[in-house]
Design a protein around this motif. Structure first.
Motif, PDB file in Angstrom:
ATOM      1  N   VAL A 162      37.693  52.824  42.731  1.00  0.00           N
ATOM      2  CA  VAL A 162      36.937  51.635  43.125  1.00  0.00           C
ATOM      3  C   VAL A 162      37.393  50.409  42.348  1.00  0.00           C
ATOM      4  O   VAL A 162      37.463  49.302  42.887  1.00  0.00           O
ATOM      5  CB  VAL A 162      35.426  51.867  42.910  1.00  0.00           C
ATOM      6  CG1 VAL A 162      34.631  50.615  43.223  1.00  0.00           C
ATOM      7  CG2 VAL A 162      34.939  53.038  43.761  1.00  0.00           C
ATOM      8  N   ASP A 163      37.714  50.604  41.073  1.00  0.00           N
ATOM      9  CA  ASP A 163      38.070  49.467  40.224  1.00  0.00           C
ATOM     10  C   ASP A 163      38.915  49.975  39.067  1.00  0.00           C
ATOM     11  O   ASP A 163      38.703  51.084  38.571  1.00  0.00           O
ATOM     12  CB  ASP A 163      36.799  48.781  39.697  1.00  0.00           C
ATOM     13  CG  ASP A 163      37.106  47.538  38.878  1.00  0.00           C
ATOM     14  OD1 ASP A 163      37.675  46.592  39.454  1.00  0.00           O
ATOM     15  OD2 ASP A 163      36.784  47.516  37.676  1.00  0.00           O
ATOM     16  N   ALA A 164      39.884  49.183  38.652  1.00  0.00           N
ATOM     17  CA  ALA A 164      40.710  49.552  37.503  1.00  0.00           C
ATOM     18  C   ALA A 164      41.292  48.299  36.870  1.00  0.00           C
ATOM     19  O   ALA A 164      41.644  47.340  37.577  1.00  0.00           O
ATOM     20  CB  ALA A 164      41.829  50.505  37.918  1.00  0.00           C
ATOM     21  N   HIS A 165      41.373  48.314  35.550  1.00  0.00           N
ATOM     22  CA  HIS A 165      41.982  47.220  34.807  1.00  0.00           C
ATOM     23  C   HIS A 165      43.033  47.819  33.872  1.00  0.00           C
ATOM     24  O   HIS A 165      42.703  48.602  32.970  1.00  0.00           O
ATOM     25  CB  HIS A 165      40.928  46.442  34.013  1.00  0.00           C
ATOM     26  CG  HIS A 165      39.904  45.784  34.884  1.00  0.00           C
ATOM     27  ND1 HIS A 165      40.097  44.556  35.463  1.00  0.00           N
ATOM     28  CD2 HIS A 165      38.686  46.211  35.308  1.00  0.00           C
ATOM     29  CE1 HIS A 165      39.038  44.237  36.190  1.00  0.00           C
ATOM     30  NE2 HIS A 165      38.167  45.224  36.110  1.00  0.00           N
ATOM     31  N   ASP A 166      44.284  47.487  34.131  1.00  0.00           N
ATOM     32  CA  ASP A 166      45.390  48.065  33.371  1.00  0.00           C
ATOM     33  C   ASP A 166      45.375  47.602  31.923  1.00  0.00           C
ATOM     34  O   ASP A 166      44.899  46.499  31.606  1.00  0.00           O
ATOM     35  CB  ASP A 166      46.723  47.696  34.007  1.00  0.00           C
ATOM     36  CG  ASP A 166      46.920  48.336  35.374  1.00  0.00           C
ATOM     37  OD1 ASP A 166      46.281  49.383  35.619  1.00  0.00           O
ATOM     38  OD2 ASP A 166      47.683  47.792  36.187  1.00  0.00           O
ATOM     39  N   GLY A 167      45.925  48.449  31.050  1.00  0.00           N
ATOM     40  CA  GLY A 167      46.065  48.089  29.652  1.00  0.00           C
ATOM     41  C   GLY A 167      47.153  47.044  29.463  1.00  0.00           C
ATOM     42  O   GLY A 167      47.953  46.784  30.370  1.00  0.00           O
ATOM     43  N   ASP A 168      47.209  46.468  28.277  1.00  0.00           N
ATOM     44  CA  ASP A 168      48.184  45.412  28.003  1.00  0.00           C
ATOM     45  C   ASP A 168      49.614  45.946  28.023  1.00  0.00           C
ATOM     46  O   ASP A 168      50.523  45.274  28.512  1.00  0.00           O
ATOM     47  CB  ASP A 168      47.887  44.768  26.642  1.00  0.00           C
ATOM     48  CG  ASP A 168      46.528  44.077  26.625  1.00  0.00           C
ATOM     49  OD1 ASP A 168      46.128  43.531  27.674  1.00  0.00           O
ATOM     50  OD2 ASP A 168      45.862  44.108  25.570  1.00  0.00           O
ATOM     51  N   GLU A 169      49.798  47.163  27.494  1.00  0.00           N
ATOM     52  CA  GLU A 169      51.140  47.746  27.448  1.00  0.00           C
ATOM     53  C   GLU A 169      51.219  49.051  28.225  1.00  0.00           C
ATOM     54  O   GLU A 169      52.246  49.356  28.834  1.00  0.00           O
ATOM     55  CB  GLU A 169      51.556  48.005  25.991  1.00  0.00           C
ATOM     56  CG  GLU A 169      51.662  46.740  25.159  1.00  0.00           C
ATOM     57  CD  GLU A 169      52.065  47.045  23.724  1.00  0.00           C
ATOM     58  OE1 GLU A 169      52.727  48.084  23.502  1.00  0.00           O
ATOM     59  OE2 GLU A 169      51.716  46.257  22.825  1.00  0.00           O
ATOM     60  N   ALA A 170      50.156  49.829  28.187  1.00  0.00           N
ATOM     61  CA  ALA A 170      50.136  51.120  28.879  1.00  0.00           C
ATOM     62  C   ALA A 170      48.688  51.516  29.103  1.00  0.00           C
ATOM     63  O   ALA A 170      47.767  50.952  28.506  1.00  0.00           O
ATOM     64  CB  ALA A 170      50.859  52.191  28.054  1.00  0.00           C
TER      65      ALA A 170
END
Length: 370
Positions: A162-170
């Motif tokens: 439904v929703d996801a926010h990627d990490g800065d590097e991984a």
């Protein structure tokens, strides 16, 4: 070996008899006949919400009855085949393998029968948030997401991110997945809490051991039969551009929606839909589910004085530890269930932990009631 076969047959029959009693067999058969008759009426789907509710009840009864009949057949067939084997090693080995599989099925069915909470049969939202620690914790959060998706798909559930926010590097900073199927919430509700990972960091050039944390929150998807009153003035709405896969609208329109419930601080977000309207509707559904889970947790806390899920994402608050270095061990601190098969667990083999947590929670409720 004949003693083991006899014992397995007896255990399977005892389980099937227990399941019969829990189903209230005669009543269940009669109710299933009634529902089958109702579903064949021409006007059955005139009220879609009521029809879906009745069909879910019908499926639950049918699954329960079929499970009992299948277990009884496994026991009868195993006993008969053993008598026909006349001691032939290969046939006896086949009978044993079949009965052991049936015993595992019976044990799971017994636990499944305990999923009688008011929302246990529902779908669920599973939200993962990385703890402090930057890339390490964000990578751990992504590992947890993969673990739960593999468990859900292996258990026959449908999964939608439904929703996801990627990490800065991984990895990921956060993610929410919708898991659909009978008893999804009942099986996964015990996963709410902080999960701790100890490993040699792949992001540390000095190959030092790191400890990472991530939190998991599971809330039931609720339907219109469950009322959750939300004052719209208590909810702040933000829109932003979606990220990731999703077509031409991604990063071009403010279609993603984030809702913040000021009285509780609960935040939900959705960007899986192709329009802001779709995402807003889904986000409100998620918010209702989260607030309903808060109420369920309040009741559990009042009955059991259990506050594990109301803690910081850090030291001393974890419900389960996953240790990859200096030894291999996954251990649940609530039930003491543990295994050295860390790769299996991270690949989605969670049944042992989920079963132990369910049995533990039921035992705790029984002690409280007593």
């Amino acid at each position: 070996m004949s003693t083991e076969i006899t014992n397995l047959v007896d255990e399977i029959r005892q389980s099937s008899e227990l399941l019969r009693r829990r189903l209230d067999w005669d009543v269940a058969e009669k109710r299933l006949d009634e529902l089958n008759t109702l579903s064949e009426k021409p006007d059955f789907w005139n009220d879609p919400d009521e029809a879906r509710k009745l069909m879910a009840e019908r499926q639950r009864l049918e699954d329960g009855i079929n499970t009992v009949l299948a277990l009884e057949k496994e026991a009868d067939d195993g006993e008969e085949l053993f008598q026909l084997s006349e001691g032939d090693p290969d046939m006896v080995a086949d009978v044993l393998a079949s009965l052991r599989a049936a015993q595992e099925k019976a044990a799971r069915a017994e636990l499944q029968a305990l999923l009688s909470g008011e929302a246990d049969g529902n779908d669920c939202y599973l939200q993962i948030n990385a703890g402090a620690g930057g890339t390490e914790s964000q990578d751990w959060a992504a590992m947890l997401r993969r673990m739960y998706i593999r468990w859900a798909e292996g258990s026959g559930y449908k999964v939608e991110e439904v929703d996801a926010h990627d990490g800065d590097e991984a990895g990921i900073k956060s993610a929410t997945v919708h898991i659909s199927g009978q008893n999804a919430y009942g099986w996964l509700k015990s996963e709410t809490g902080v999960h701790r990972l100890v490993r040699i960091s792949p992001y540390d050039s000095s190959a030092r051991r790191h400890t990472s944390f991530a939190s998991v929150t599971v809330s039931p998807v609720i339907d219109d039969t469950i009322e959750v009153d939300i004052d719209p003035s208590d909810v702040r709405t933000d829109t932003y551009r979606s990220s990731g896969a999703g077509g031409q609208h991604v990063n071009k329109t403010d279609s993603a929606v984030r809702l913040t419930h000021d009285p509780t601080g609960i935040v939900v977000a959705c960007q899986s839909g192709r329009s802001q309207h779709q995402n807003r509707a889904k986000a409100w559904e998620m918010l209702r589910s989260k607030l309903y889970e808060v109420e369920l947790q309040r009741r559990r806390d009042a009955a059991q004085d259990s506050h594990e899920s109301k803690s910081d994402i850090g030291w001393g608050h974890q419900i389960r530890s996953y240790v990859l270095q200096p030894y291999q061990m996954v251990k649940d601190v609530r039930t003491n269930h543990e295994t050295s098969d860390t790769s299996g667990v991270l690949d989605g083999d969670l049944d042992g932990f989920l079963s132990a947590a369910l049995a533990h929670s039921v035992g705790g409720e029984e002690e409280t009631a007593a």
